[in-house]
Design a protein around this motif. Structure first.
Motif, PDB file in Angstrom:
ATOM      1  N   VAL A  46       0.874  -1.177   0.000  1.00 36.18           N
ATOM      2  CA  VAL A  46       0.000   0.000   0.000  1.00 36.18           C
ATOM      3  C   VAL A  46       0.904   1.218   0.000  1.00 36.18           C
ATOM      4  O   VAL A  46       1.478   1.593   1.017  1.00 36.18           O
ATOM      5  N   ASP A  47       1.054   1.820  -1.164  1.00 42.44           N
ATOM      6  CA  ASP A  47       2.002   2.933  -1.288  1.00 42.44           C
ATOM      7  C   ASP A  47       1.288   4.266  -1.303  1.00 42.44           C
ATOM      8  O   ASP A  47       0.346   4.479  -2.073  1.00 42.44           O
ATOM      9  N   ASP A  48       1.757   5.168  -0.448  1.00 42.81           N
ATOM     10  CA  ASP A  48       1.146   6.497  -0.312  1.00 42.81           C
ATOM     11  C   ASP A  48       1.822   7.529  -1.219  1.00 42.81           C
ATOM     12  O   ASP A  48       2.241   8.603  -0.778  1.00 42.81           O
ATOM     13  N   GLY A  49       1.942   7.210  -2.496  1.00 44.23           N
ATOM     14  CA  GLY A  49       2.505   8.166  -3.447  1.00 44.23           C
ATOM     15  C   GLY A  49       3.951   8.507  -3.168  1.00 44.23           C
ATOM     16  O   GLY A  49       4.348   9.687  -3.265  1.00 44.23           O
ATOM     17  N   SER A  50       4.774   7.515  -2.863  1.00 49.37           N
ATOM     18  CA  SER A  50       6.178   7.749  -2.520  1.00 49.37           C
ATOM     19  C   SER A  50       6.912   8.480  -3.646  1.00 49.37           C
ATOM     20  O   SER A  50       6.951   8.003  -4.780  1.00 49.37           O
ATOM     21  N   PRO A  51       7.543   9.626  -3.342  1.00 50.65           N
ATOM     22  CA  PRO A  51       8.275  10.352  -4.386  1.00 50.65           C
ATOM     23  C   PRO A  51       9.577   9.681  -4.803  1.00 50.65           C
ATOM     24  O   PRO A  51      10.177  10.068  -5.817  1.00 50.65           O
ATOM     25  N   ASP A  52      10.027   8.664  -4.044  1.00 49.48           N
ATOM     26  CA  ASP A  52      11.289   8.007  -4.399  1.00 49.48           C
ATOM     27  C   ASP A  52      11.110   6.847  -5.373  1.00 49.48           C
ATOM     28  O   ASP A  52      12.071   6.160  -5.713  1.00 49.48           O
ATOM     29  N   GLY A  53       9.882   6.624  -5.835  1.00 50.00           N
ATOM     30  CA  GLY A  53       9.658   5.573  -6.811  1.00 50.00           C
ATOM     31  C   GLY A  53       9.320   4.220  -6.221  1.00 50.00           C
ATOM     32  O   GLY A  53       9.329   3.207  -6.940  1.00 50.00           O
ATOM     33  N   THR A  54       8.991   4.174  -4.937  1.00 46.06           N
ATOM     34  CA  THR A  54       8.617   2.889  -4.326  1.00 46.06           C
ATOM     35  C   THR A  54       7.431   2.261  -5.047  1.00 46.06           C
ATOM     36  O   THR A  54       7.387   1.056  -5.288  1.00 46.06           O
ATOM     37  N   VAL A  70      -0.421  -4.410  -5.579  1.00 46.05           N
ATOM     38  CA  VAL A  70      -0.132  -3.020  -5.214  1.00 46.05           C
ATOM     39  C   VAL A  70      -1.428  -2.228  -5.133  1.00 46.05           C
ATOM     40  O   VAL A  70      -2.307  -2.347  -5.999  1.00 46.05           O
ATOM     41  N   LEU A  71      -1.531  -1.429  -4.083  1.00 47.95           N
ATOM     42  CA  LEU A  71      -2.638  -0.488  -3.928  1.00 47.95           C
ATOM     43  C   LEU A  71      -2.040   0.900  -3.817  1.00 47.95           C
ATOM     44  O   LEU A  71      -1.312   1.198  -2.865  1.00 47.95           O
ATOM     45  N   HIS A  72      -2.298   1.746  -4.812  1.00 43.67           N
ATOM     46  CA  HIS A  72      -1.742   3.094  -4.827  1.00 43.67           C
ATOM     47  C   HIS A  72      -2.715   4.074  -4.175  1.00 43.67           C
ATOM     48  O   HIS A  72      -3.913   4.062  -4.446  1.00 43.67           O
ATOM     49  N   ARG A  73      -2.148   4.924  -3.314  1.00 41.17           N
ATOM     50  CA  ARG A  73      -2.900   6.031  -2.722  1.00 41.17           C
ATOM     51  C   ARG A  73      -2.198   7.319  -3.120  1.00 41.17           C
ATOM     52  O   ARG A  73      -0.988   7.333  -3.304  1.00 41.17           O
ATOM     53  N   THR A  74      -2.956   8.373  -3.247  1.00 37.22           N
ATOM     54  CA  THR A  74      -2.399   9.588  -3.856  1.00 37.22           C
ATOM     55  C   THR A  74      -1.618  10.480  -2.908  1.00 37.22           C
ATOM     56  O   THR A  74      -0.898  11.370  -3.347  1.00 37.22           O
ATOM     57  N   GLU A  75      -1.750  10.244  -1.597  1.00 38.83           N
ATOM     58  CA  GLU A  75      -1.055  11.106  -0.659  1.00 38.83           C
ATOM     59  C   GLU A  75      -0.708  10.349   0.612  1.00 38.83           C
ATOM     60  O   GLU A  75      -1.257   9.289   0.893  1.00 38.83           O
ATOM     61  N   LYS A  76       0.225  10.927   1.356  1.00 34.13           N
ATOM     62  CA  LYS A  76       0.625  10.333   2.627  1.00 34.13           C
ATOM     63  C   LYS A  76      -0.425  10.703   3.671  1.00 34.13           C
ATOM     64  O   LYS A  76      -0.458  11.810   4.187  1.00 34.13           O
ATOM     65  N   ALA A  77      -1.289   9.732   4.004  1.00 37.00           N
ATOM     66  CA  ALA A  77      -2.410  10.003   4.899  1.00 37.00           C
ATOM     67  C   ALA A  77      -2.285   9.300   6.242  1.00 37.00           C
ATOM     68  O   ALA A  77      -3.219   9.300   7.028  1.00 37.00           O
ATOM     69  N   ALA A  81      -4.628   4.876   8.052  1.00 33.38           N
ATOM     70  CA  ALA A  81      -5.434   4.931   6.835  1.00 33.38           C
ATOM     71  C   ALA A  81      -4.921   3.949   5.791  1.00 33.38           C
ATOM     72  O   ALA A  81      -5.707   3.330   5.067  1.00 33.38           O
ATOM     73  N   ALA A  82      -3.607   3.786   5.713  1.00 35.41           N
ATOM     74  CA  ALA A  82      -3.029   2.841   4.759  1.00 35.41           C
ATOM     75  C   ALA A  82      -3.440   1.412   5.102  1.00 35.41           C
ATOM     76  O   ALA A  82      -3.821   0.622   4.217  1.00 35.41           O
ATOM     77  N   TYR A  83      -3.388   1.065   6.383  1.00 41.68           N
ATOM     78  CA  TYR A  83      -3.781  -0.280   6.783  1.00 41.68           C
ATOM     79  C   TYR A  83      -5.274  -0.519   6.584  1.00 41.68           C
ATOM     80  O   TYR A  83      -5.688  -1.605   6.152  1.00 41.68           O
ATOM     81  N   VAL A  84      -6.094   0.451   6.911  1.00 46.20           N
ATOM     82  CA  VAL A  84      -7.538   0.289   6.710  1.00 46.20           C
ATOM     83  C   VAL A  84      -7.839   0.050   5.235  1.00 46.20           C
ATOM     84  O   VAL A  84      -8.664  -0.812   4.876  1.00 46.20           O
ATOM     85  N   ALA A  85      -7.160   0.779   4.360  1.00 48.54           N
ATOM     86  CA  ALA A  85      -7.342   0.565   2.921  1.00 48.54           C
ATOM     87  C   ALA A  85      -6.899  -0.841   2.529  1.00 48.54           C
ATOM     88  O   ALA A  85      -7.573  -1.529   1.747  1.00 48.54           O
ATOM     89  N   GLY A  86      -5.767  -1.265   3.085  1.00 47.23           N
ATOM     90  CA  GLY A  86      -5.272  -2.604   2.789  1.00 47.23           C
ATOM     91  C   GLY A  86      -6.189  -3.699   3.308  1.00 47.23           C
ATOM     92  O   GLY A  86      -6.427  -4.710   2.637  1.00 47.23           O
ATOM     93  N   PHE A  87      -6.718  -3.498   4.508  1.00 47.71           N
ATOM     94  CA  PHE A  87      -7.645  -4.480   5.075  1.00 47.71           C
ATOM     95  C   PHE A  87      -8.913  -4.577   4.229  1.00 47.71           C
ATOM     96  O   PHE A  87      -9.451  -5.667   3.996  1.00 47.71           O
ATOM     97  N   GLY A  88      -9.396  -3.421   3.776  1.00 47.20           N
ATOM     98  CA  GLY A  88     -10.586  -3.424   2.926  1.00 47.20           C
ATOM     99  C   GLY A  88     -10.344  -4.205   1.641  1.00 47.20           C
ATOM    100  O   GLY A  88     -11.209  -4.980   1.201  1.00 47.20           O
TER     101      GLY A  88
END
Length: 257
Positions: A46-54, A70-77, A81-88
């Motif tokens: 679950v990547d929060d829009g990593s600027p380093d290319g992760t 991979v689950l892409h999210r647009t911002e570091k939230a 929130a990342a885990y809840v998205a992943g669990f969903g």
């Protein structure tokens, strides 16, 4: 306790959720180690829009290996929130066990089989630094004091008999996450770990701790900050006061009955 199958082999399929933000140097090695010990386990990055290319690296790994998603999210939230998205994402599929694990190598994938094995007698298994056999490596004294203090305070405030409630290496049975109301989890930082473990206890599920060796990251920067610590302190205090208030109400009702 919920009805339990007889042994970890019956708990597959397993999904390991790995939240990332600027973890390009760490992601490949940690997934490689994971699949070395548990070849059939799936991974969700679950990547929060990593600027380093992760995120790009995760996409390339997913294209080459059907076990990686991979689950892409647009911002570091925030971690929660990342885990809840992943669990969903996991609950929309047929995974029987959902695991939390950091990307930075602090959680050894080699310890995960013991966590999964412990699920035969539990609904949530926590990888614990602060039970007999657990330890930390390369941590400064101030971090150890902070972690031990946070866990002690949480234990006293919430009445949860867990020694490492702040730890982020854990395995949930699917039924736990299905029952918890994940949509109203507001904890953003590491307080999320306290929140979910306490909700699990309050819901009547069985929680056990398995000793692990926690190794401080060797590459990249820690996501810990003063704001994260303050959030945890404020939320745990609020939950503790609410718990105490409910206890007092129960005593009053008992006396009137």
């Amino acid at each position: 306790m919920t009805d339990q199958p007889n042994g970890p082999s019956q708990l597959e399929p397993v999904l390991v959720v790995i939240p990332t933000y600027n973890e390009r140097d760490n992601l490949g090695p940690i997934i490689e180690r994971l699949h070395a010990v548990l070849p059939t386990t799936h991974v969700l990055v679950v990547d929060d829009g990593s600027p380093d290319g992760t995120g790009d690296l995760a996409d390339a790994m997913a294209a080459a290996d059907e076990r990686v998603n991979v689950l892409h999210r647009t911002e570091k939230a925030g971690l929660g929130a990342a885990y809840v998205a992943g669990f969903g994402w996991a609950l929309e599929r047929d995974y029987a066990v959902i695991v939390e694990m950091d990307a930075d190598g602090s959680h050894a994938p080699e310890d995960l089989p013991r966590l999964l094995d412990a699920l035969k007698d539990a609904d949530l298994v926590l990888g614990s630094r602060w039970v007999t056999g657990g330890k930390v490596v390369n941590w400064p004294v101030r971090r150890e004091i902070l972690s031990r203090g946070a866990n002690l305070y949480s234990r006293l405030a919430l009445g949860a008999k867990i020694h490492d409630i702040t730890g982020g290496f854990r395995a949930y049975r699917r039924v736990v996450l299905e029952k918890l109301k994940l949509h109203n989890v507001a904890s953003a930082g590491y307080c999320f770990q306290i929140d979910l473990a306490w909700r699990t206890v309050e819901a009547g599920f069985t929680v056990v701790e398995v000793p692990i060796t926690f190794v401080d990251r060797v590459r990249g920067e820690s996501k810990m900050s003063g704001n994260i610590v303050r959030e945890a302190l404020l939320r745990v205090t609020k939950w503790g006061l609410r718990r105490r208030g409910n206890q007092l109400k129960g005593l009053v009702r008992g006396k009137k009955a």
